[in-house]
Design a protein around this motif. Structure first.
Motif, short mmCIF file in Angstrom:
data_model
loop_
_atom_site.label_atom_id
_atom_site.label_comp_id
_atom_site.label_asym_id
_atom_site.label_seq_id
_atom_site.Cartn_x
_atom_site.Cartn_y
_atom_site.Cartn_z
N PHE A 65 31.13 -6.09 16.09
CA PHE A 65 30.09 -5.97 14.76
C PHE A 65 29.17 -5.06 15.07
CE2 PHE A 65 27.26 -8.82 17.25
CZ PHE A 65 26.53 -9.14 17.06
N GLU A 66 29.18 -4.38 13.43
CA GLU A 66 27.78 -3.06 13.73
C GLU A 66 25.93 -3.48 13.51
OE1 GLU A 66 28.00 -0.18 10.92
OE2 GLU A 66 29.94 0.97 11.53
N TYR A 70 22.43 -1.76 12.56
CA TYR A 70 22.50 -0.21 11.83
C TYR A 70 20.82 -0.68 11.33
CZ TYR A 70 23.62 -3.34 8.04
OH TYR A 70 24.11 -4.35 7.55
N THR A 74 23.28 3.94 14.36
CA THR A 74 23.82 2.89 14.29
C THR A 74 24.85 2.53 15.28
OG1 THR A 74 24.68 3.52 11.75
CG2 THR A 74 26.04 1.75 12.79
N SER A 87 37.26 -10.11 12.53
CA SER A 87 37.08 -8.78 11.76
C SER A 87 37.96 -9.37 10.28
CB SER A 87 36.70 -7.27 12.55
OG SER A 87 37.78 -7.44 13.15
N ARG A 125 36.72 -10.23 7.11
CA ARG A 125 34.89 -10.57 7.09
C ARG A 125 34.60 -10.30 5.45
NH1 ARG A 125 32.92 -8.28 12.35
NH2 ARG A 125 33.11 -10.16 13.76
N ARG A 126 33.77 -10.45 4.94
CA ARG A 126 33.83 -10.23 3.70
C ARG A 126 34.25 -10.91 2.96
NH1 ARG A 126 29.38 -7.50 3.94
NH2 ARG A 126 28.28 -5.91 5.26
N ASN A 173 20.14 -7.86 13.84
CA ASN A 173 21.68 -7.55 13.21
C ASN A 173 21.25 -8.07 12.08
OD1 ASN A 173 24.21 -8.46 12.46
ND2 ASN A 173 24.37 -10.59 13.87
N SER A 211 24.04 -7.21 9.20
CA SER A 211 24.15 -8.03 7.99
C SER A 211 23.96 -9.67 8.98
CB SER A 211 25.84 -7.96 9.27
OG SER A 211 26.27 -6.17 8.57
N HIS A 213 21.22 -10.97 6.43
CA HIS A 213 21.34 -10.37 4.58
C HIS A 213 22.07 -12.05 4.35
CE1 HIS A 213 21.42 -5.42 4.75
NE2 HIS A 213 19.60 -6.60 4.74
N PHE A 214 23.05 -12.23 5.23
CA PHE A 214 24.03 -13.19 4.97
C PHE A 214 23.32 -14.46 5.03
CE2 PHE A 214 26.25 -17.54 6.29
CZ PHE A 214 27.00 -17.29 5.44
#
Length: 173
Positions: free
Chosen positions: A22-23, A25, A46, A99, A102-103, A134, A136, A139-140
């Motif tokens: 996973f990224e 950033y 990143t 992956s 995801r989303r 992390n 992502s 945010h989740f």
């Protein structure tokens, strides 16, 4: 169509769902003042990260809590591991989605099912931890409705991840 199922003997191969890259950033910068948690984000270069794969054992998971899997066409595409805790919060110790999936709301579906399960056991909330870098994951959890409840700046001292912080998230229901 994705189905959420409790992990039992018949589908325990789901516990082998591998961790994937996973990224990274940015970072969530957390502060506390006047008894309130605040945060803002900063961008960073990143890079990618992958956690080491676990060796989950169903009997141990069931002694400590339970696991849920997200299945599409009998293939596991998401996994969540939960542990009972002394304080009426259920600890989300692992949450991962393939992956390729995801989303697609799978992580939310896993948490929704866990909340239903937890309510039958007189548990009043969830808590989990995310690394500050992390974004992502952070945010989740914030989008889902978790609130910041703590910050640990020492967990990674003396490790190859020194300088990272753990953000503690809580969701009451």
């Amino acid at each position: 169509m994705v189905n959420i199922e409790k992990i039992i003997n018949e589908n325990q191969k789901a516990l082998k769902l591998p961790n994937e890259k996973f990224e990274l950033y940015g970072k969530l910068i957390v502060t506390r003042s006047n008894n309130l948690w605040n945060y803002h984000e900063i961008s960073t270069e990143t890079e990618t990260m992958v956690f080491p794969d676990e060796n989950y054992q169903l009997d141990i998971i069931n002694q400590n809590g339970f696991a849920l899997g997200a299945f599409e066409n009998n293939e596991c595409v998401g996994l969540a591991i939960f542990e009972n805790n002394w304080n009426k919060y259920l600890y989300l110790s692992d949450l991962k989605v393939a992956s390729s999936h995801r989303r697609k709301n799978i992580a939310s579906m896993l948490l929704d099912a866990a909340i239903s399960e937890a309510k039958t056991k007189e548990i009043y909330g969830l808590y989990t931890i995310a690394q500050d870098n992390n974004l992502s994951a952070n945010h989740f959890y914030l989008r889902y409705g978790f609130e910041i409840g703590g910050l640990n700046t020492k967990d990674y001292s003396f490790t190859n991840q020194e300088g990272k912080y753990d953000i503690y998230y809580y969701l009451d229901f």
